[in-house]
Design a protein around this motif. Structure first.
Motif, PDB file in Angstrom:
ATOM      1  N   ASN A 119       9.687  -9.826 -11.148  1.00 12.64           N
ATOM      2  CA  ASN A 119       9.207  -9.178  -9.827  1.00 12.64           C
ATOM      3  C   ASN A 119      10.132  -9.957  -8.639  1.00 12.64           C
ATOM      4  O   ASN A 119      10.583  -9.298  -7.754  1.00 12.64           O
ATOM      5  N   LEU A 120      10.734 -10.905  -9.340  1.00 17.97           N
ATOM      6  CA  LEU A 120      10.921 -12.062  -8.667  1.00 17.97           C
ATOM      7  C   LEU A 120      12.801 -13.203  -8.885  1.00 17.97           C
ATOM      8  O   LEU A 120      14.012 -12.352  -7.166  1.00 17.97           O
ATOM      9  N   LYS A 121      13.101 -13.491  -9.425  1.00 19.93           N
ATOM     10  CA  LYS A 121      14.261 -13.585 -10.108  1.00 19.93           C
ATOM     11  C   LYS A 121      14.712 -12.511 -10.003  1.00 19.93           C
ATOM     12  O   LYS A 121      16.358 -12.371  -9.675  1.00 19.93           O
ATOM     13  N   GLY A 122      14.406 -11.418 -10.269  1.00 16.92           N
ATOM     14  CA  GLY A 122      14.935 -10.170 -10.507  1.00 16.92           C
ATOM     15  C   GLY A 122      15.924  -9.442  -9.665  1.00 16.92           C
ATOM     16  O   GLY A 122      17.161  -8.876  -9.332  1.00 16.92           O
ATOM     17  N   ALA A 123      14.799  -9.889  -8.292  1.00 15.46           N
ATOM     18  CA  ALA A 123      14.777  -9.155  -7.461  1.00 15.46           C
ATOM     19  C   ALA A 123      16.510  -9.601  -6.239  1.00 15.46           C
ATOM     20  O   ALA A 123      16.995  -9.364  -6.065  1.00 15.46           O
ATOM     21  N   TRP A 124      16.465 -11.092  -7.116  1.00 14.59           N
ATOM     22  CA  TRP A 124      16.815 -12.862  -6.496  1.00 14.59           C
ATOM     23  C   TRP A 124      18.168 -11.984  -7.514  1.00 14.59           C
ATOM     24  O   TRP A 124      20.025 -11.791  -6.506  1.00 14.59           O
ATOM     25  N   ARG A 125      18.358 -12.027  -8.389  1.00 15.63           N
ATOM     26  CA  ARG A 125      19.271 -11.343  -9.212  1.00 15.63           C
ATOM     27  C   ARG A 125      20.432 -10.255  -8.416  1.00 15.63           C
ATOM     28  O   ARG A 125      21.379 -10.678  -8.607  1.00 15.63           O
ATOM     29  N   MET A 126      20.012  -9.582  -8.719  1.00 13.94           N
ATOM     30  CA  MET A 126      20.672  -8.103  -8.061  1.00 13.94           C
ATOM     31  C   MET A 126      20.969  -8.663  -6.661  1.00 13.94           C
ATOM     32  O   MET A 126      22.148  -7.968  -6.661  1.00 13.94           O
ATOM     33  N   THR A 127      20.395  -9.118  -6.227  1.00 14.30           N
ATOM     34  CA  THR A 127      20.585  -9.314  -4.589  1.00 14.30           C
ATOM     35  C   THR A 127      22.338 -10.364  -4.782  1.00 14.30           C
ATOM     36  O   THR A 127      23.300 -10.197  -3.970  1.00 14.30           O
ATOM     37  N   LYS A 128      22.134 -10.901  -5.426  1.00 12.80           N
ATOM     38  CA  LYS A 128      23.230 -11.602  -5.223  1.00 12.80           C
ATOM     39  C   LYS A 128      24.618 -11.150  -5.984  1.00 12.80           C
ATOM     40  O   LYS A 128      25.036 -11.648  -5.636  1.00 12.80           O
ATOM     41  N   ALA A 129      24.690 -10.331  -7.179  1.00  8.74           N
ATOM     42  CA  ALA A 129      25.040  -9.339  -6.966  1.00  8.74           C
ATOM     43  C   ALA A 129      25.701  -8.540  -6.375  1.00  8.74           C
ATOM     44  O   ALA A 129      26.729  -8.492  -6.298  1.00  8.74           O
ATOM     45  N   VAL A 162       1.143 -14.202  -5.893  1.00 10.73           N
ATOM     46  CA  VAL A 162       2.285 -15.307  -5.612  1.00 10.73           C
ATOM     47  C   VAL A 162       3.922 -14.274  -5.851  1.00 10.73           C
ATOM     48  O   VAL A 162       4.816 -15.071  -4.917  1.00 10.73           O
ATOM     49  N   SER A 163       4.043 -13.994  -7.087  1.00  9.56           N
ATOM     50  CA  SER A 163       5.257 -13.036  -6.988  1.00  9.56           C
ATOM     51  C   SER A 163       6.136 -12.220  -5.770  1.00  9.56           C
ATOM     52  O   SER A 163       7.267 -12.604  -4.767  1.00  9.56           O
ATOM     53  N   LYS A 164       4.657 -11.979  -5.356  1.00  8.45           N
ATOM     54  CA  LYS A 164       5.380 -10.649  -4.001  1.00  8.45           C
ATOM     55  C   LYS A 164       5.044 -11.333  -3.073  1.00  8.45           C
ATOM     56  O   LYS A 164       5.697 -10.968  -1.583  1.00  8.45           O
ATOM     57  N   ALA A 165       4.676 -12.127  -2.551  1.00  6.67           N
ATOM     58  CA  ALA A 165       4.757 -12.850  -1.642  1.00  6.67           C
ATOM     59  C   ALA A 165       6.331 -14.273  -1.066  1.00  6.67           C
ATOM     60  O   ALA A 165       6.167 -14.013  -0.691  1.00  6.67           O
ATOM     61  N   ALA A 166       6.466 -14.198  -2.059  1.00  9.97           N
ATOM     62  CA  ALA A 166       7.769 -14.949  -2.568  1.00  9.97           C
ATOM     63  C   ALA A 166       9.150 -13.963  -2.125  1.00  9.97           C
ATOM     64  O   ALA A 166       9.545 -14.395  -1.121  1.00  9.97           O
ATOM     65  N   LEU A 167       8.499 -13.038  -2.963  1.00 12.11           N
ATOM     66  CA  LEU A 167       9.562 -11.898  -1.960  1.00 12.11           C
ATOM     67  C   LEU A 167       9.988 -11.748  -0.196  1.00 12.11           C
ATOM     68  O   LEU A 167      10.969 -11.256  -0.523  1.00 12.11           O
ATOM     69  N   LEU A 168       8.530 -12.064  -0.584  1.00 12.06           N
ATOM     70  CA  LEU A 168       9.091 -11.751   1.370  1.00 12.06           C
ATOM     71  C   LEU A 168       9.702 -12.863   2.168  1.00 12.06           C
ATOM     72  O   LEU A 168      10.469 -12.644   2.436  1.00 12.06           O
ATOM     73  N   ASN A 169      10.135 -13.907   1.298  1.00 11.18           N
ATOM     74  CA  ASN A 169       9.919 -15.095   1.489  1.00 11.18           C
ATOM     75  C   ASN A 169      11.886 -14.861   1.061  1.00 11.18           C
ATOM     76  O   ASN A 169      12.646 -14.980   2.158  1.00 11.18           O
ATOM     77  N   LEU A 170      12.131 -14.555  -0.527  1.00 10.80           N
ATOM     78  CA  LEU A 170      13.371 -13.589  -0.388  1.00 10.80           C
ATOM     79  C   LEU A 170      14.301 -13.081  -0.053  1.00 10.80           C
ATOM     80  O   LEU A 170      15.475 -12.910   0.656  1.00 10.80           O
ATOM     81  N   THR A 171      12.899 -11.914   0.886  1.00 12.56           N
ATOM     82  CA  THR A 171      13.839 -10.985   1.719  1.00 12.56           C
ATOM     83  C   THR A 171      14.580 -11.643   3.213  1.00 12.56           C
ATOM     84  O   THR A 171      15.283 -11.355   4.134  1.00 12.56           O
ATOM     85  N   SER A 248      12.357  -8.436   8.189  1.00  8.57           N
ATOM     86  CA  SER A 248      11.012  -7.118   8.528  1.00  8.57           C
ATOM     87  C   SER A 248      10.361  -6.822   7.359  1.00  8.57           C
ATOM     88  O   SER A 248      11.122  -6.888   6.117  1.00  8.57           O
ATOM     89  N   TYR A 249       8.632  -6.453   7.532  1.00  8.41           N
ATOM     90  CA  TYR A 249       8.546  -5.964   6.207  1.00  8.41           C
ATOM     91  C   TYR A 249       7.411  -4.760   7.469  1.00  8.41           C
ATOM     92  O   TYR A 249       7.198  -4.930   7.839  1.00  8.41           O
ATOM     93  N   LEU A 250       7.393  -3.693   5.942  1.00 11.88           N
ATOM     94  CA  LEU A 250       6.061  -2.587   6.515  1.00 11.88           C
ATOM     95  C   LEU A 250       5.140  -3.056   5.799  1.00 11.88           C
ATOM     96  O   LEU A 250       5.545  -2.823   4.650  1.00 11.88           O
ATOM     97  N   ILE A 251       3.857  -2.532   6.177  1.00  9.81           N
ATOM     98  CA  ILE A 251       2.442  -2.776   5.302  1.00  9.81           C
ATOM     99  C   ILE A 251       2.316  -1.288   5.085  1.00  9.81           C
ATOM    100  O   ILE A 251       2.216  -0.042   5.999  1.00  9.81           O
TER     101      ILE A 251
END
Ligand SMILES: NC(=O)c1ccc[n+]([C@@H]2O[C@H](COP(=O)([O-])OP(=O)(O)OC[C@H]3O[C@@H](n4cnc5c(N)ncnc54)[C@H](O)[C@@H]3O)[C@@H](O)[C@H]2O)c1
Length: 260
Positions: A119-129, A162-171, A248-251
């Motif tokens: 959920n978290l590191k996967g998004a970071w790996r993709m973003t980094k690539a 926790v993974s989804k909250a951290a993903l917001l700050n990766l954003t 930003s984000y949208l709920i």
């Protein structure tokens, strides 16, 4: 039946992770309908192929690639395959995710690591690539699929929340680091949307019907969300029309998070 393209993403190349089913498949479909060339990626290669066959039968542009977001070689190969296909990547939707039901005490370290890795590191790996590929053309839009649980936690969802909250700050961090270079990064926080993941969660409660009625009773639309509603939201973030929308984000939860 042929679907006519709306054109809001005309010619853009969009890579969607976890797109063999559920929200990812709906996001891939919505992007293709809007004229994007969509790389449909998933751990489930056969499922990704099936989505591509469906889109192809509707005259839309899509290709499938097996991708495990926890594996750097697999990430690099999928990004390369997308570049080989169309020479650029304009949109990345980090949608792949999973839920493990366990509370703070019962959760094992291996379960914590698995959830964070996808959920978290996967998004970071993709973003980094993908960011270096976007930098070559000086523009791009990254959409991270967080959750209402990025803001609040449901019982027994500690690692997921926790993974989804951290993903917001990766954003936010991605938006801050690369906004000046033309790359926007935003997040979508869905409430409860009808997919296999939600069915799995309802089943884990032991009374799926009561769990569904509880959720439906607590939002202000009186039903569960539909995957295509998240697809439409992703198109919004991917399109150039919202070029000032960054970090930003949208709920998208039918108003559940707005109630006391
Ligand atoms: N359905 C909801 O109510 C809801 C609500 C909030 C957020 N979300 C989020 O939306 C995203 C999609 O959820 P969904 O409901 O469609 O789930 P789903 O379980 O139906 O689909 C998830 C997809 O991700 C893929 N996947 C899992 N691990 C992967 C990996 N390591 N690499 C690549 N692909 C992988 C699966 O094969 C599957 O196709 C997830 O990030 C989820 O947390 C869903």
């Amino acid at each position: 039946m042929a679907v006519s393209a709306g054109g809001r993403l005309n010619g853009k190349v969009v890579l969607v992770t976890g797109a063999a089913r559920g929200l990812g498949a709906a996001i891939a479909t919505a992007a293709a309908v809007e004229g994007a060339h969509v790389m449909v990626t998933d751990l489930d290669a056969a499922g990704a192929e099936a989505v591509v066959r469906q889109l192809g039968s509707e005259g839309l542009s899509a290709r499938a690639t097996m991708l495990d977001v926890t594996d750097q070689d697999s990430v690099d190969a999928a990004v390369r395959a997308t570049e080989d296909w169309h020479g650029r990547i304009d949109g990345l939707v980090n949608n792949a995710g999973l839920l493990i039901e366990a509370d703070v005490v019962s959760l094992t370290e291996a379960q914590w690591d698995t959830v964070m890795d996808v959920n978290l590191k996967g998004a970071w790996r993709m973003t980094k690539a993908v960011v270096p590929v976007m930098l070559e053309v000086g523009s791009g839009s990254i959409v991270n699929i967080s959750s209402l649980e990025g803001h609040f936690a449901r019982p027994g969802h500690v690692a997921y929340a926790v993974s989804k909250a951290a993903l917001l700050n990766l954003t936010r961090a991605t938006a801050v680091d690369f906004g000046r270079e033309g790359i926007r990064c935003n997040a979508i926080c869905p409430g409860s949307v009808e997919t296999d993941l939600l069915a799995q969660h309802f089943a884990a409660t032991g009374d799926p019907e009561a769990a569904a009625s509880d959720i439906i009773g607590r939002n202000r639309v009186g039903r569960l969300g539909r995957p295509e509603e998240i697809g439409a939201t992703a198109v919004f973030f991917l399109s150039d029309e919202v070029g000032y929308l960054n970090g930003s984000y949208l709920i998208v939860d039918g108003g559940r998070g707005a109630t006391t």
